[in-house]
Design an enzyme around this catalytic site. Structure first.
Site, PDB file in Angstrom:
ATOM      1  N   ASP A 111      39.649  32.450  36.741  1.00  6.72           N
ATOM      2  CA  ASP A 111      39.321  33.260  35.566  1.00  6.72           C
ATOM      3  C   ASP A 111      38.429  34.439  35.945  1.00  6.72           C
ATOM      4  O   ASP A 111      37.633  34.341  36.882  1.00  6.72           O
ATOM      5  CB  ASP A 111      38.611  32.357  34.539  1.00  6.72           C
ATOM      6  CG  ASP A 111      38.589  32.979  33.153  1.00  6.72           C
ATOM      7  OD1 ASP A 111      39.315  33.965  32.917  1.00  6.72           O
ATOM      8  OD2 ASP A 111      37.837  32.475  32.304  1.00  6.72           O
TER       9      ASP A 111
ATOM     10  N   GLY B 259      40.223  40.147  34.460  1.00  7.20           N
ATOM     11  CA  GLY B 259      40.127  41.271  33.520  1.00  7.20           C
ATOM     12  C   GLY B 259      38.717  41.855  33.526  1.00  7.20           C
ATOM     13  O   GLY B 259      38.527  43.073  33.607  1.00  7.20           O
ATOM     14  N   ARG B 260      37.714  40.967  33.467  1.00  7.11           N
ATOM     15  CA  ARG B 260      36.320  41.457  33.442  1.00  7.11           C
ATOM     16  C   ARG B 260      35.947  42.114  34.763  1.00  7.11           C
ATOM     17  O   ARG B 260      35.207  43.084  34.809  1.00  7.11           O
ATOM     18  CB  ARG B 260      35.375  40.296  33.115  1.00  7.11           C
ATOM     19  CG  ARG B 260      35.325  39.979  31.624  1.00  7.11           C
ATOM     20  CD  ARG B 260      34.674  38.672  31.347  1.00  7.11           C
ATOM     21  NE  ARG B 260      35.521  37.561  31.765  1.00  7.11           N
ATOM     22  CZ  ARG B 260      35.083  36.332  31.985  1.00  7.11           C
ATOM     23  NH1 ARG B 260      33.799  36.063  31.852  1.00  7.11           N
ATOM     24  NH2 ARG B 260      35.911  35.383  32.347  1.00  7.11           N
ATOM     25  N   TRP B 261      36.474  41.582  35.857  1.00  4.85           N
ATOM     26  CA  TRP B 261      36.211  42.165  37.184  1.00  4.85           C
ATOM     27  C   TRP B 261      36.698  43.625  37.195  1.00  4.85           C
ATOM     28  O   TRP B 261      35.989  44.518  37.668  1.00  4.85           O
ATOM     29  CB  TRP B 261      36.948  41.342  38.248  1.00  4.85           C
ATOM     30  CG  TRP B 261      36.779  41.814  39.655  1.00  4.85           C
ATOM     31  CD1 TRP B 261      35.832  41.420  40.546  1.00  4.85           C
ATOM     32  CD2 TRP B 261      37.610  42.782  40.337  1.00  4.85           C
ATOM     33  NE1 TRP B 261      36.012  42.071  41.758  1.00  4.85           N
ATOM     34  CE2 TRP B 261      37.098  42.913  41.651  1.00  4.85           C
ATOM     35  CE3 TRP B 261      38.731  43.541  39.980  1.00  4.85           C
ATOM     36  CZ2 TRP B 261      37.663  43.756  42.600  1.00  4.85           C
ATOM     37  CZ3 TRP B 261      39.283  44.394  40.927  1.00  4.85           C
ATOM     38  CH2 TRP B 261      38.743  44.485  42.213  1.00  4.85           C
TER      39      TRP B 261
ATOM     40  N   HIS C 252      44.388  41.651  38.232  1.00  5.29           N
ATOM     41  CA  HIS C 252      45.305  40.581  38.662  1.00  5.29           C
ATOM     42  C   HIS C 252      45.768  40.719  40.127  1.00  5.29           C
ATOM     43  O   HIS C 252      45.762  39.728  40.852  1.00  5.29           O
ATOM     44  CB  HIS C 252      46.483  40.466  37.692  1.00  5.29           C
ATOM     45  CG  HIS C 252      46.049  40.104  36.291  1.00  5.29           C
ATOM     46  ND1 HIS C 252      45.181  39.071  36.020  1.00  5.29           N
ATOM     47  CD2 HIS C 252      46.348  40.657  35.083  1.00  5.29           C
ATOM     48  CE1 HIS C 252      44.972  38.983  34.713  1.00  5.29           C
ATOM     49  NE2 HIS C 252      45.656  39.947  34.121  1.00  5.29           N
TER      50      HIS C 252
ATOM     51  N   SER D 201      49.076  30.404  31.989  1.00  4.08           N
ATOM     52  CA  SER D 201      49.103  29.265  31.062  1.00  4.08           C
ATOM     53  C   SER D 201      50.114  29.540  29.949  1.00  4.08           C
ATOM     54  O   SER D 201      50.450  30.698  29.664  1.00  4.08           O
ATOM     55  CB  SER D 201      47.712  29.030  30.466  1.00  4.08           C
ATOM     56  OG  SER D 201      47.541  29.824  29.316  1.00  4.08           O
TER      57      SER D 201
ATOM     58  N   LEU E 215      49.251  22.048  53.937  1.00  8.22           N
ATOM     59  CA  LEU E 215      48.640  22.183  52.600  1.00  8.22           C
ATOM     60  C   LEU E 215      49.753  22.180  51.570  1.00  8.22           C
ATOM     61  O   LEU E 215      50.800  22.803  51.768  1.00  8.22           O
ATOM     62  CB  LEU E 215      47.883  23.514  52.499  1.00  8.22           C
ATOM     63  CG  LEU E 215      47.297  23.856  51.132  1.00  8.22           C
ATOM     64  CD1 LEU E 215      46.073  22.969  50.828  1.00  8.22           C
ATOM     65  CD2 LEU E 215      46.881  25.334  51.064  1.00  8.22           C
TER      66      LEU E 215
ATOM     67  N   ARG F 285      35.208  25.359  30.384  1.00 12.72           N
ATOM     68  CA  ARG F 285      36.198  24.557  29.645  1.00 12.72           C
ATOM     69  C   ARG F 285      37.433  24.355  30.516  1.00 12.72           C
ATOM     70  O   ARG F 285      37.591  25.024  31.540  1.00 12.72           O
ATOM     71  CB  ARG F 285      36.552  25.210  28.307  1.00 12.72           C
ATOM     72  CG  ARG F 285      37.008  26.627  28.428  1.00 12.72           C
ATOM     73  CD  ARG F 285      37.419  27.225  27.071  1.00 12.72           C
ATOM     74  NE  ARG F 285      37.611  28.659  27.215  1.00 12.72           N
ATOM     75  CZ  ARG F 285      36.738  29.576  26.811  1.00 12.72           C
ATOM     76  NH1 ARG F 285      35.620  29.225  26.224  1.00 12.72           N
ATOM     77  NH2 ARG F 285      36.989  30.862  27.002  1.00 12.72           N
ATOM     78  N   LEU F 286      38.309  23.420  30.065  1.00 13.54           N
ATOM     79  CA  LEU F 286      39.483  23.076  30.882  1.00 13.54           C
ATOM     80  C   LEU F 286      40.731  23.868  30.500  1.00 13.54           C
ATOM     81  O   LEU F 286      41.687  23.937  31.278  1.00 13.54           O
ATOM     82  CB  LEU F 286      39.779  21.571  30.796  1.00 13.54           C
ATOM     83  CG  LEU F 286      38.708  20.657  31.413  1.00 13.54           C
ATOM     84  CD1 LEU F 286      39.115  19.196  31.299  1.00 13.54           C
ATOM     85  CD2 LEU F 286      38.460  20.998  32.876  1.00 13.54           C
TER      86      LEU F 286
HETATM   87  C1  FPP Z   1      42.457  34.953  34.189  1.00 12.55           C
HETATM   88  O1  FPP Z   1      41.814  36.186  34.191  1.00 12.55           O
HETATM   89  C2  FPP Z   1      43.590  34.950  35.014  1.00 12.55           C
HETATM   90  C3  FPP Z   1      44.881  34.863  34.601  1.00 12.55           C
HETATM   91  C4  FPP Z   1      45.326  34.861  33.201  1.00 12.55           C
HETATM   92  C5  FPP Z   1      45.947  34.806  35.531  1.00 12.55           C
HETATM   93  C6  FPP Z   1      45.637  34.292  36.904  1.00 12.55           C
HETATM   94  C7  FPP Z   1      46.322  35.179  37.804  1.00 12.55           C
HETATM   95  C8  FPP Z   1      45.901  35.571  39.014  1.00 12.55           C
HETATM   96  C9  FPP Z   1      44.719  35.084  39.710  1.00 12.55           C
HETATM   97  C10 FPP Z   1      46.653  36.610  39.664  1.00 12.55           C
HETATM   98  C11 FPP Z   1      47.637  36.313  40.544  1.00 12.55           C
HETATM   99  C12 FPP Z   1      48.086  34.977  40.848  1.00 12.55           C
HETATM  100  C13 FPP Z   1      49.219  34.822  41.456  1.00 12.55           C
HETATM  101  C14 FPP Z   1      49.698  33.479  41.815  1.00 12.55           C
HETATM  102  C15 FPP Z   1      50.032  35.975  41.811  1.00 12.55           C
HETATM  103  P1  FPP Z   1      41.623  36.911  32.802  1.00 12.55           P
HETATM  104  O2  FPP Z   1      42.634  37.986  32.701  1.00 12.55           O
HETATM  105  O3  FPP Z   1      41.665  35.916  31.688  1.00 12.55           O
HETATM  106  O4  FPP Z   1      40.199  37.508  32.981  1.00 12.55           O
HETATM  107  P2  FPP Z   1      39.083  37.681  31.850  1.00 12.55           P
HETATM  108  O5  FPP Z   1      38.645  36.293  31.477  1.00 12.55           O
HETATM  109  O6  FPP Z   1      38.031  38.452  32.552  1.00 12.55           O
HETATM  110  O7  FPP Z   1      39.716  38.414  30.715  1.00 12.55           O
END
Ligand code: FPP
Length: 249
Positions: free
Chosen positions: A16, A19-21, A33, A61, A127, A190-191
């Site tokens: 997670d 987006g904030r990053w 992403h 998800s 792995l 949270r999960l």
């Molecule tokens: C949460 O960050 C991340 C996701 C919804 C997607 C996870 C995806 C990746 C780590 C990218 C690539 C993975 C693969 C396998 C190519 P968020 O967008 O919810 O961030 P935020 O909480 O800051 O809004």
């Protein structure tokens, strides 16, 4: 810490904070992403050296379909690029890639890339990397339950009564090894519908680090933190020998 002491751990990660990053750097959300995909590449490479034998990561998800279409499209195309780029690398590193979650709502090209990645890397033994895509733990449990009910009905007339055990149900969930460590980056605690059955006794580690910044050193620290925890699985700690003698008197 000597990581050979810990071996064959199952680590699950909620990646997670992409987006904030990106927003913190003045970039559009979706720019986080690809940076998250790079972080995943580094973590996969480091995992076997940390005593990790299985790594399950939450890539998309079932609730992520609620995001704006441009972000969903960006994630779908990133997942396709990730599979195309990482499959040869996984093959070379002995990483077996499998995908969990629903496939019927994904673009056909992505489904084909997933099948290719799974088939190419199927002999990997270093792995086991599981990518959760269009995944919901509650849906996985419902699905396994209806298959279990089907089995029970089929066996109703059999001479030997068939008891549904945790092990049998776990197998219906699809090689659902218990999770030893669940890490969530990004500061939330949270999960979010991830591996609810498999995390029954997982040690939870939450960090404020945003996923693109999560490094192999952070992974080592998480495993070291886990090694300090006492896992009792509902039992009580083994008393020292002197105390045992006192109780037995
Ligand atoms: C949460 O960050 C991340 C996701 C919804 C997607 C996870 C995806 C990746 C780590 C990218 C690539 C993975 C693969 C396998 C190519 P968020 O967008 O919810 O961030 P935020 O909480 O800051 O809004």
């Amino acid at each position: 810490m000597n990581f050979t002491e810990q071996s064959n751990l199952h680590v699950a990660i909620i990646m997670d904070g992409n987006g904030r990053w990106a927003t913190a750097r003045g970039l559009p959300r979706v720019a986080g992403h690809p940076a998250g995909a790079e972080a995943l590449r580094r973590i996969v490479e480091a995992a076997p050296g940390c005593g990790i034998g299985a790594l399950t990561v939450y890539a998309f998800s079932s609730d992520n379909w609620k995001r704006p279409p441009y972000e969903v499209d960006a994630l779908m195309s990133l997942l396709g690029c990730y599979l195309a780029r990482e499959t040869p690398r996984c093959l070379a590193q002995g990483v077996r890639m499998t995908i969990i979650g629903r496939r019927d709502r994904l673009p056909a090209a992505l489904r084909a890339a997933m099948e290719h990645a799974e088939s190419e890397t199927r002999h990997g033994r270093v792995l086991k990397l599981r990518l959760a895509i269009d995944y919901s733990a509650r849906d996985a449990i419902l699905d396994a339950s209806s298959r279990a009910a089907g089995l029970q009905n089929g066996l109703r007339d059999a001479a030997t009564p068939h008891r549904l055990t945790r092990e049998r149900f776990g197998a219906l969930l699809g090689e659902a090894r218990p999770v030893d460590i669940l890490i969530r980056t990004g500061g939330e605690q949270r999960l979010s519908d991830f591996l609810l059955w498999e995390c029954a006794y997982a040690e939870l580690i939450f960090t404020k680090t945003m996923w693109p910044d999560f490094s192999p050193l952070d992974l080592r620290r998480a495993v070291a933190q886990y090694a300090q925890r006492e896992r009792r699985f509902g039992a009580i700690p083994q008393p020292p020998p002197a105390a045992r003698e006192h109780w037995l008197r």
